[in-house]
Write a protein that holds these residues in place. Sequence first.
Motif, PDB file in Angstrom:
ATOM      1  N   THR A  10      35.705  26.113  33.028  1.00 49.87           N
ATOM      2  CA  THR A  10      36.004  27.725  33.708  1.00 49.87           C
ATOM      3  C   THR A  10      36.480  28.761  33.329  1.00 49.87           C
ATOM      4  O   THR A  10      37.369  28.783  32.235  1.00 49.87           O
ATOM      5  N   ILE A  12      37.675  32.654  33.121  1.00 51.62           N
ATOM      6  CA  ILE A  12      38.439  33.746  34.132  1.00 51.62           C
ATOM      7  C   ILE A  12      38.487  34.926  33.622  1.00 51.62           C
ATOM      8  O   ILE A  12      38.688  35.183  32.113  1.00 51.62           O
ATOM      9  N   ALA A  34      37.963  26.288  38.888  1.00 46.57           N
ATOM     10  CA  ALA A  34      37.709  27.409  39.722  1.00 46.57           C
ATOM     11  C   ALA A  34      38.293  27.601  40.998  1.00 46.57           C
ATOM     12  O   ALA A  34      38.927  28.377  41.571  1.00 46.57           O
ATOM     13  N   ILE A  37      42.355  27.892  41.124  1.00 46.17           N
ATOM     14  CA  ILE A  37      42.736  29.172  40.792  1.00 46.17           C
ATOM     15  C   ILE A  37      42.606  30.058  41.885  1.00 46.17           C
ATOM     16  O   ILE A  37      41.837  30.308  42.609  1.00 46.17           O
ATOM     17  N   LEU A  39      42.998  33.831  42.426  1.00 43.74           N
ATOM     18  CA  LEU A  39      42.885  35.013  42.075  1.00 43.74           C
ATOM     19  C   LEU A  39      43.625  35.882  42.990  1.00 43.74           C
ATOM     20  O   LEU A  39      43.642  36.068  44.271  1.00 43.74           O
ATOM     21  N   ARG A  49      39.023  40.692  39.794  1.00 42.64           N
ATOM     22  CA  ARG A  49      39.382  39.433  39.032  1.00 42.64           C
ATOM     23  C   ARG A  49      38.129  38.527  39.229  1.00 42.64           C
ATOM     24  O   ARG A  49      37.778  38.538  40.595  1.00 42.64           O
ATOM     25  N   TRP A  50      37.784  37.510  38.309  1.00 41.28           N
ATOM     26  CA  TRP A  50      36.775  36.840  38.458  1.00 41.28           C
ATOM     27  C   TRP A  50      36.828  35.239  37.776  1.00 41.28           C
ATOM     28  O   TRP A  50      37.535  35.364  36.806  1.00 41.28           O
ATOM     29  N   ALA A  51      36.335  34.491  38.425  1.00 39.11           N
ATOM     30  CA  ALA A  51      36.523  33.069  37.954  1.00 39.11           C
ATOM     31  C   ALA A  51      34.979  32.290  38.245  1.00 39.11           C
ATOM     32  O   ALA A  51      34.741  32.425  39.563  1.00 39.11           O
TER      33      ALA A  51
END
Length: 77
Positions: A10, A12, A34, A37, A39, A49-51
């Motif tokens: 994953t 992030i 993911a 998580i 965000l 923010r990104w995953a």
Amino acid sequence: MTAAAAQTFTVIGLTLDVDCTELLIAAVLPGPVADQIELLSTSEADFTRWAEEFDAPDPDTAAALAYERCRRWDNEN
């Protein structure tokens, strides 16, 4: 020499909101986490923010796949 078996990582990070092709990676975690998580709401002026999960033989390859995904996203949208 045999190729390393792929596993799930994953990635992030933050994407630049101007064109979403720039990715700043904060971490590459082993495992498909993911969906675990959370965000936090975006407070940065220019970033989101990104995953996302990637199957790769090692963390560096997972990071490279994440960069490529962001570059392709801009061309698709």
